[in-house]
Design a protein around this motif. Structure first.
Motif, PDB file in Angstrom:
ATOM      1  N   PHE A  34       1.045  -1.307   0.065  1.00 27.30           N
ATOM      2  CA  PHE A  34       0.138  -0.064   0.072  1.00 27.30           C
ATOM      3  C   PHE A  34       0.908   1.220  -0.021  1.00 27.30           C
ATOM      4  N   LEU A  35       0.498   2.353  -0.900  1.00 32.53           N
ATOM      5  CA  LEU A  35       1.248   3.290  -1.126  1.00 32.53           C
ATOM      6  C   LEU A  35       0.491   4.487  -0.551  1.00 32.53           C
ATOM      7  N   GLU A  36      -0.872   4.376  -0.153  1.00 25.39           N
ATOM      8  CA  GLU A  36      -1.533   5.117   0.731  1.00 25.39           C
ATOM      9  C   GLU A  36      -2.356   4.920   1.578  1.00 25.39           C
ATOM     10  N   ARG A  44     -11.759  -2.224   7.136  1.00 21.96           N
ATOM     11  CA  ARG A  44     -10.510  -2.596   7.503  1.00 21.96           C
ATOM     12  C   ARG A  44      -9.559  -1.463   7.193  1.00 21.96           C
ATOM     13  N   TYR A  45      -8.903  -0.909   8.189  1.00 31.02           N
ATOM     14  CA  TYR A  45      -8.034   0.220   7.891  1.00 31.02           C
ATOM     15  C   TYR A  45      -6.548  -0.439   7.668  1.00 31.02           C
ATOM     16  N   VAL A  46      -5.676   0.272   6.376  1.00 29.31           N
ATOM     17  CA  VAL A  46      -4.520  -0.061   6.096  1.00 29.31           C
ATOM     18  C   VAL A  46      -3.802   1.171   6.278  1.00 29.31           C
ATOM     19  N   LYS A  47      -2.518   0.776   6.766  1.00 25.56           N
ATOM     20  CA  LYS A  47      -1.441   1.922   6.721  1.00 25.56           C
ATOM     21  C   LYS A  47      -0.445   1.991   5.708  1.00 25.56           C
ATOM     22  N   ALA A  48      -0.303   2.953   4.962  1.00 28.46           N
ATOM     23  CA  ALA A  48       0.681   2.944   3.938  1.00 28.46           C
ATOM     24  C   ALA A  48       2.041   2.549   4.084  1.00 28.46           C
ATOM     25  N   ALA A  74       5.661  11.213  -1.262  1.00 27.35           N
ATOM     26  CA  ALA A  74       7.108  11.339  -1.010  1.00 27.35           C
ATOM     27  C   ALA A  74       8.034  11.004  -2.421  1.00 27.35           C
ATOM     28  N   LEU A  75       7.572   9.716  -2.834  1.00 31.77           N
ATOM     29  CA  LEU A  75       8.219   9.314  -3.973  1.00 31.77           C
ATOM     30  C   LEU A  75       8.044  10.229  -5.136  1.00 31.77           C
ATOM     31  N   VAL A  76       6.961  10.766  -5.322  1.00 32.77           N
ATOM     32  CA  VAL A  76       6.968  11.750  -6.321  1.00 32.77           C
ATOM     33  C   VAL A  76       7.887  13.032  -6.146  1.00 32.77           C
ATOM     34  N   GLU A  77       8.141  13.565  -5.080  1.00 36.43           N
ATOM     35  CA  GLU A  77       8.655  14.642  -4.728  1.00 36.43           C
ATOM     36  C   GLU A  77      10.090  14.271  -4.882  1.00 36.43           C
ATOM     37  N   ARG A 110      10.803   9.352   6.499  1.00 34.38           N
ATOM     38  CA  ARG A 110       9.148   9.472   6.694  1.00 34.38           C
ATOM     39  C   ARG A 110       8.396   8.876   5.849  1.00 34.38           C
ATOM     40  N   GLY A 111       8.876   8.725   4.322  1.00 34.29           N
ATOM     41  CA  GLY A 111       8.120   8.142   3.384  1.00 34.29           C
ATOM     42  C   GLY A 111       8.191   6.744   3.484  1.00 34.29           C
ATOM     43  N   GLY A 112       9.149   5.867   4.347  1.00 38.79           N
ATOM     44  CA  GLY A 112       9.024   4.572   4.235  1.00 38.79           C
ATOM     45  C   GLY A 112      10.225   3.974   3.763  1.00 38.79           C
ATOM     46  N   PHE A 113      11.094   4.705   3.162  1.00 36.84           N
ATOM     47  CA  PHE A 113      12.170   4.286   2.152  1.00 36.84           C
ATOM     48  C   PHE A 113      13.330   3.781   2.798  1.00 36.84           C
ATOM     49  N   VAL A 114      13.334   3.857   4.047  1.00 39.91           N
ATOM     50  CA  VAL A 114      14.335   3.135   4.791  1.00 39.91           C
ATOM     51  C   VAL A 114      13.776   2.089   5.790  1.00 39.91           C
ATOM     52  N   PRO A 115      13.298   1.082   5.286  1.00 40.82           N
ATOM     53  CA  PRO A 115      12.602   0.100   6.235  1.00 40.82           C
ATOM     54  C   PRO A 115      13.469  -0.554   7.057  1.00 40.82           C
ATOM     55  N   VAL A 116      12.900  -1.146   8.137  1.00 38.72           N
ATOM     56  CA  VAL A 116      13.710  -1.726   9.556  1.00 38.72           C
ATOM     57  C   VAL A 116      14.414  -2.681   9.187  1.00 38.72           C
ATOM     58  N   ASP A 117      13.923  -3.706   8.097  1.00 32.65           N
ATOM     59  CA  ASP A 117      14.515  -4.692   7.428  1.00 32.65           C
ATOM     60  C   ASP A 117      15.393  -4.642   6.087  1.00 32.65           C
ATOM     61  N   TYR A 118      15.642  -3.499   5.895  1.00 34.35           N
ATOM     62  CA  TYR A 118      16.423  -3.128   4.594  1.00 34.35           C
ATOM     63  C   TYR A 118      17.569  -3.904   4.434  1.00 34.35           C
TER      64      TYR A 118
END
Length: 383
Positions: free
Chosen positions: A128-130, A243-247, A253-256, A303-311
């Motif tokens: 999910f991206l949103e 059902r709520y889903v968190k991006a 963030a990717l676009v910017e 903040r946009g999730g591009f450094v995931p904890v499991d990278y």
């Protein structure tokens, strides 16, 4: 004739029957049952459309033509045949009040929609991206619904957490575990604020429910979610339609990030400045204001999730330790999952943590950050 013989009843089992006009032979009712169920409507004194049609025929001195469409069935099979017959003849052409039992599940359906129902990719939360709200419409959906009807049954009225939905701008209509449509939410409103042609709820219930207004999402969002399975996102046996889903990652963030990196990539002077950048030289001339804008991108990436904890673990799973420091070939890119691509970016960003300025000096200057962000942007429909 108004009943079967005992031997006939024994042989029939469950069956599906049709009532037709005896003169025109046009069917006006489809039913299923066993025993003498087929004759029960002849004495129906209600005000239903079916009863009125039968009374009209009887007033002409005739009886409806009663035919058995198929017999020797069990109850489940009879339900399916009844649903198929109603779908084939068309509910609007019959006096039946509703489509057959589980018609939306087993009834008439276009072949591509049926194929998608059984052969679709499954979405995980990491896809999910949103931020999104998933809305099950199992009780309200039927095959052949118009786009407007599907929108109406999806948008309201629901018991939702107001504090959660007011920050969500994507709703997914879910039927039988598959996303049928995606809607961009313009606003959440108290239930009953607007017209809702699809359903009604008593006034007392409206006070505890909400509805949204919006429109069908744009193509890149629909391409990502519509036709995909989401069964795995619901707890087993969950009856809650919401059902709520968190991006996992931020499309915005990717676009910017892609926009700024593309500008650097296309401007030789800016790439040259990046290649000579030193975090430890506060006197370095910066005619383009790149240091601030690129450091802001670093923060946006986290903040946009591009450094995931499991990278690190995911990066190692690629099996190519040098891939972050070079431009992967098209073939290599095609073999990488989205999560692996993000792990490469995470590796590049975290490298800057251990060597301040290396992200700008190495990964931006050499076009490596842009290379992988561009691939993600292409996959996610952000170009």
């Amino acid at each position: 004739m108004d009943k079967f013989s005992p031997k006939t009843i024994e042989a029939l089992g469950y069956y599906v029957y049709i009532y037709s006009d005896p003169v025109t032979k046009v069917p006006f009712y489809v039913g299923k049952g066993k025993g003498n169920r087929a004759f029960a409507h002849l004495h129906d004194g209600s005000e239903s459309d079916k009863a009125r049609k039968i009374a009209e025929i009887q007033a002409r001195g005739r009886q409806p033509l009663i035919e058995i469409l198929v017999f020797g069935l069990d109850e489940k099979a009879a339900y399916k045949v009844e649903a198929a017959a109603i779908d084939l003849l068309g509910l609007k052409n019959l006096t039946n009040k509703q489509a057959g039992h589980e018609s939306s599940l087993y009834g008439r359906i276009e072949v591509s929609e049926l194929d998608a129902r059984f052969d679709h990719g499954e979405l995980a939360e990491s896809d999910f991206l949103e931020d999104a709200v998933l809305v099950k419409v199992n009780q309200l959906y039927r095959n052949g619904m118009s786009d407007f009807e599907l929108y109406e049954v999806t948008r309201g009225f629901w018991r939702v957490d107001k504090s959660k939905v007011e920050g969500i701008h994507l709703a997914l209509a879910v039927y039988d575990g598959m996303v049928l449509e995606a809607y961009e939410i313009a606003a959440w409103l108290p239930a009953g604020s607007g017209m809702c042609a699809a359903r009604s709820v008593c006034q007392a219930e409206l006070a505890h429910r909400m509805e949204f207004v919006g429109r069908v999402a744009n193509r890149c969002i629909r391409d990502r979610y519509v036709g995909k399975g989401v069964s795995g996102l619901y707890a087993p046996g969950s009856a809650n339609p919401i059902r709520y889903v968190k991006a996992a990652y931020s499309r915005k963030a990717l676009v910017e990030i892609h926009r700024v990196l593309e500008d650097v990539e296309l401007t030789g002077e800016k790439r040259e400045w990046c290649s000579s950048f030193s975090f430890y030289d506060p006197q370095q001339d910066d005619p383009y204001g790149l240091e601030n804008s690129l450091n802001e991108l670093l923060d946006l990436a986290y903040r946009g999730g591009f450094v995931p904890v499991d990278y690190e673990v995911v990066y190692q799973s690629i099996g190519k330790d040098d891939i972050a420091a070079r431009k992967a070939s098209k073939k290599e890119l095609s073999n990488l999952s989205d999560h692996q691509l993000v792990s490469i970016l995470g590796y590049q960003f975290r490298d800057d943590h251990f060597d301040n300025g290396s992200w700008i000096r190495t990964y931006v200057a050499k076009g490596l950050a842009y290379h992988y962000f561009h691939e993600l942007a292409a996959r996610w429909g952000c170009l």
